[in-house]
Design a protein around this motif. Structure first.
Motif, PDB file in Angstrom:
ATOM      1  N   UNK A  12       0.859  -1.181   0.000  1.00 26.11           N
ATOM      2  CA  UNK A  12       0.000   0.000   0.000  1.00 26.11           C
ATOM      3  C   UNK A  12       0.899   1.237   0.000  1.00 26.11           C
ATOM      4  N   UNK A  13       0.457   2.271  -0.698  1.00 24.40           N
ATOM      5  CA  UNK A  13       1.149   3.556  -0.712  1.00 24.40           C
ATOM      6  C   UNK A  13       0.166   4.582  -0.165  1.00 24.40           C
ATOM      7  N   UNK A  14       0.469   5.136   0.985  1.00 26.83           N
ATOM      8  CA  UNK A  14      -0.437   6.061   1.662  1.00 26.83           C
ATOM      9  C   UNK A  14       0.023   7.484   1.372  1.00 26.83           C
ATOM     10  N   UNK A  15      -0.817   8.189   0.632  1.00 27.02           N
ATOM     11  CA  UNK A  15      -0.466   9.513   0.131  1.00 27.02           C
ATOM     12  C   UNK A  15      -0.093   9.423  -1.329  1.00 27.02           C
ATOM     13  N   UNK A  16      -0.940   9.967  -2.214  1.00 25.58           N
ATOM     14  CA  UNK A  16      -0.711   9.840  -3.659  1.00 25.58           C
ATOM     15  C   UNK A  16      -0.459  11.193  -4.308  1.00 25.58           C
ATOM     16  N   UNK A  17       0.324  12.007  -3.627  1.00 23.33           N
ATOM     17  CA  UNK A  17       0.808  13.236  -4.231  1.00 23.33           C
ATOM     18  C   UNK A  17       1.992  12.919  -5.123  1.00 23.33           C
ATOM     19  N   UNK A  18       2.909  13.863  -5.238  1.00 21.09           N
ATOM     20  CA  UNK A  18       4.034  13.689  -6.155  1.00 21.09           C
ATOM     21  C   UNK A  18       4.833  12.419  -5.837  1.00 21.09           C
ATOM     22  N   UNK A 101       9.801  25.254  10.998  1.00 23.35           N
ATOM     23  CA  UNK A 101       9.729  23.812  11.250  1.00 23.35           C
ATOM     24  C   UNK A 101       8.750  23.111  10.307  1.00 23.35           C
ATOM     25  N   UNK A 102       8.909  21.795  10.213  1.00 21.34           N
ATOM     26  CA  UNK A 102       8.081  20.981   9.318  1.00 21.34           C
ATOM     27  C   UNK A 102       6.722  20.701   9.948  1.00 21.34           C
ATOM     28  N   UNK A 103       5.699  20.704   9.106  1.00 22.84           N
ATOM     29  CA  UNK A 103       4.337  20.376   9.530  1.00 22.84           C
ATOM     30  C   UNK A 103       4.139  18.872   9.340  1.00 22.84           C
ATOM     31  N   UNK A 104       3.991  18.143  10.451  1.00 24.72           N
ATOM     32  CA  UNK A 104       3.906  16.676  10.401  1.00 24.72           C
ATOM     33  C   UNK A 104       2.474  16.159  10.501  1.00 24.72           C
ATOM     34  N   UNK A 105       1.501  17.039  10.315  1.00 23.62           N
ATOM     35  CA  UNK A 105       0.115  16.601  10.459  1.00 23.62           C
ATOM     36  C   UNK A 105      -0.239  15.490   9.481  1.00 23.62           C
ATOM     37  N   UNK A 106       0.240  15.593   8.246  1.00 20.55           N
ATOM     38  CA  UNK A 106      -0.097  14.582   7.246  1.00 20.55           C
ATOM     39  C   UNK A 106       0.558  13.236   7.574  1.00 20.55           C
ATOM     40  N   UNK A 107       1.786  13.281   8.078  1.00 18.82           N
ATOM     41  CA  UNK A 107       2.461  12.043   8.476  1.00 18.82           C
ATOM     42  C   UNK A 107       1.709  11.387   9.623  1.00 18.82           C
ATOM     43  N   UNK A 108       1.361  12.159  10.629  1.00 22.80           N
ATOM     44  CA  UNK A 108       0.637  11.608  11.777  1.00 22.80           C
ATOM     45  C   UNK A 108      -0.722  11.050  11.357  1.00 22.80           C
ATOM     46  N   UNK A 109      -1.397  11.755  10.449  1.00 19.45           N
ATOM     47  CA  UNK A 109      -2.708  11.287   9.979  1.00 19.45           C
ATOM     48  C   UNK A 109      -2.573   9.995   9.176  1.00 19.45           C
ATOM     49  N   UNK A 110      -1.511   9.893   8.389  1.00 16.87           N
ATOM     50  CA  UNK A 110      -1.301   8.677   7.598  1.00 16.87           C
ATOM     51  C   UNK A 110      -1.096   7.467   8.502  1.00 16.87           C
ATOM     52  N   UNK A 111      -0.285   7.633   9.545  1.00 17.15           N
ATOM     53  CA  UNK A 111      -0.045   6.522  10.470  1.00 17.15           C
ATOM     54  C   UNK A 111      -1.322   6.181  11.237  1.00 17.15           C
ATOM     55  N   UNK A 112      -2.068   7.200  11.656  1.00 12.34           N
ATOM     56  CA  UNK A 112      -3.330   6.958  12.362  1.00 12.34           C
ATOM     57  C   UNK A 112      -4.314   6.196  11.487  1.00 12.34           C
ATOM     58  N   UNK A 113      -4.344   6.507  10.214  1.00 13.25           N
ATOM     59  CA  UNK A 113      -5.213   5.790   9.269  1.00 13.25           C
ATOM     60  C   UNK A 113      -4.808   4.333   9.148  1.00 13.25           C
ATOM     61  N   UNK A 114      -3.510   4.088   9.155  1.00 15.90           N
ATOM     62  CA  UNK A 114      -2.993   2.737   8.957  1.00 15.90           C
ATOM     63  C   UNK A 114      -3.138   1.845  10.175  1.00 15.90           C
ATOM     64  N   UNK A 115      -3.016   2.394  11.375  1.00 15.79           N
ATOM     65  CA  UNK A 115      -2.944   1.595  12.597  1.00 15.79           C
ATOM     66  C   UNK A 115      -4.049   0.547  12.729  1.00 15.79           C
ATOM     67  N   UNK A 116      -5.326   0.842  12.459  1.00 11.12           N
ATOM     68  CA  UNK A 116      -6.373  -0.179  12.653  1.00 11.12           C
ATOM     69  C   UNK A 116      -6.239  -1.394  11.728  1.00 11.12           C
ATOM     70  N   UNK A 117      -5.440  -1.264  10.679  1.00 13.21           N
ATOM     71  CA  UNK A 117      -5.350  -2.341   9.695  1.00 13.21           C
ATOM     72  C   UNK A 117      -4.031  -3.110   9.761  1.00 13.21           C
ATOM     73  N   UNK A 118      -3.170  -2.762  10.703  1.00 11.61           N
ATOM     74  CA  UNK A 118      -1.888  -3.454  10.803  1.00 11.61           C
ATOM     75  C   UNK A 118      -2.064  -4.884  11.293  1.00 11.61           C
ATOM     76  N   UNK A 119      -1.242  -5.782  10.757  1.00 16.80           N
ATOM     77  CA  UNK A 119      -1.266  -7.194  11.108  1.00 16.80           C
ATOM     78  C   UNK A 119       0.128  -7.614  11.577  1.00 16.80           C
ATOM     79  N   UNK A 120       0.228  -8.700  12.314  1.00 13.98           N
ATOM     80  CA  UNK A 120       1.553  -9.207  12.691  1.00 13.98           C
ATOM     81  C   UNK A 120       2.417  -9.441  11.452  1.00 13.98           C
TER      82      UNK A 120
END
Length: 445
Positions: A12-18, A101-120
């Motif tokens: 999966x590729x989370x974030x489909x910008x450039x 400084x860098x705005x990490x909101x998108x990174x944090x949101x991407x990880x939050x989106x992914x967390x419920x679907x993570x598997x061992x």
């Protein structure tokens, strides 16, 4: 190599910008099963039609080919990432408004989106450019949710205009991994993803999280420093009558220095170098080592001075005033082979001249839509001839090949006064002067 030599992965590729759109297409091209996820439904709809939402040479063909095989799909549903076992985080990290400084909101949101679907056994791969310390924080979040999932930091080194090639044939692969058995397994998994790339002999650096995060910002800071150094030499050449291009040629023969990125002119822009060096300085300050990167403030300052100097030179060439003068600007994108106008030096110069009373007309092969959205008060046209019609001054500010190859004799027929300011030192001065043009460039006689 056969498919058995390089087993496919579900990605999966989370974030489909450039970054993400290019990465998704290239991973599918390497034979993997890829889903690209983004919260922007309009962007996903375009990508699902194999339409790139930005200009990047080769990308539309790679999208279409990958989608025709069924290896590549796009979705705006978070659950689409559930089947994947390798998840790439490819979202942007822009500069915070009003801060360095860098705005990490998108990174944090991407990880939050992914967390419920993570598997061992899942592998999360960070590719976004982040301040040092971010990977460690995200790794803790991931293992708190799924202890058997692992984070790797795998920075990208793409050049806009060459992103497809740089993804498929990178000059190095860097893995930042935890120093335990999970890290070793993560390396093995990521080696499967990049098996074809590694088979080409691509250098590989396996290191810790901290070093992997530092690699990208250190590389960008070095490149920015090199560009600003030669532009500082251009300032000296203008004051002393030297020629910065010949100077760059001479010092570039030294193998310790090299000629690349020693092209004096209008300086750097775009969505990476400016914001990355500022974020690097900001993070150094937070860590209490801001003095280590103090020199980057001058790198940034030199770069911004080039834009002001270009406007001053335009005024000088126009006998002291640009008020009411029709001025043609060739280029709006921050670099050729791109439609990216983020922090574009060309647009900055065009806007400054317009604000100072000039009648500015801008053209660009790809970036007009983006540029007109950013600067609606400027005038944009489709062709060089339209821009140059009746102009008293022409500025080359983005070195597109078609601009570098212009026929000075033919262009002279369009303008009112044949004056050329070469903001990229990309033209042959003798050729233009022989055709009757007044030719000036930053750092040259």
């Amino acid at each position: 190599m056969t498919g058995r030599d390089h087993p496919a992965c579900r990605i999966s590729v989370i974030g489909c910008g450039y970054l993400g759109a290019v990465h998704a297409a290239c991973m599918a091209t390497l034979g993997h099963e890829v889903v690209g996820f983004d919260v922007d439904a309009a962007k996903i709809e375009r990508l699902s039609r194999a339409e790139a939402p930005f200009f990047e040479p080769q990308l539309p063909d790679f999208l279409a080919d990958a989608m025709s095989t069924g290896k590549l799909t796009f979705s705006s549903a978070p659950s689409s990432v559930a089947r994947a076992t390798v998840h790439f985080i490819c979202v942007g990290t822009p500069q915070k408004r009003g801060e360095n400084s860098a705005d990490l909101r998108h990174v944090d949101a991407a990880v939050a989106t992914l967390l419920p679907y993570l598997k061992p056994g899942d592998l999360v791969v960070g590719k976004s450019t982040v301040p040092v310390g971010t990977a460690e924080r995200l790794a803790a979040q991931i293992t708190a949710t799924e202890p058997a999932a692992t984070l790797v930091w795998n920075p990208e080194f793409l050049r806009e205009g060459h992103a497809v090639h740089d993804t498929l044939h990178p000059d190095r692969l860097v893995y930042g991994v935890p120093e335990d058995e999970a890290g070793a397994q993560a390396v093995a998994t990521l080696n499967k993803v990049y098996a074809k790339t590694l088979a080409e002999g691509t250098p590989q650096v396996i290191t810790d999280y901290t070093t992997a995060q530092l690699v990208k910002v250190a590389a960008n800071s070095f490149l920015a420093t090199k560009i600003s150094f030669i532009n500082a030499m251009a300032e000296l050449c203008e004051a002393t009558g030297g020629d910065v291009t010949q100077l760059a040629d001479a010092i570039g023969h030294d193998v310790r220095i090299g000629r690349q990125f020693l092209n004096a002119g209008l300086g750097f822009g775009g969505g990476c170098l400016p914001k990355d060096i500022r974020a690097f300085m900001a993070r150094a300050g937070e860590l209490g080592v801001d003095q280590a990167l103090t020199f980057l403030r001058e790198v940034d300052s030199i770069n911004m001075r080039r834009r002001v100097r270009m406007v001053d030179l335009a005024r000088e060439v126009c006998d002291g005033s640009i008020v009411g003068r029709r001025i043609a600007v060739l280029g709006a994108a921050f670099k050729p082979e791109s439609d990216d106008v983020r922090d574009s030096p060309a647009l900055s110069v065009a806007a400054q001249m317009s604000l100072q009373g000039a009648d500015v007309v801008v053209t660009d092969p790809q970036a007009i839509d983006n540029a007109s959205a950013k600067w609606p008060d400027l005038t944009f046209v489709s062709t060089v001839e339209e821009a140059a019609a009746g102009a008293e001054l022409v500025l080359l500010l983005t070195e597109w090949k078609q601009y570098v190859r212009l026929d000075p004799a033919a262009l002279r027929q369009c303008v009112k006064v044949p004056r050329m300011l070469d903001g990229r030192n990309a033209l042959d001065p003798a050729l233009w002067r022989a055709a009757g043009w007044t030719y000036r460039a930053l750092g040259r006689k």
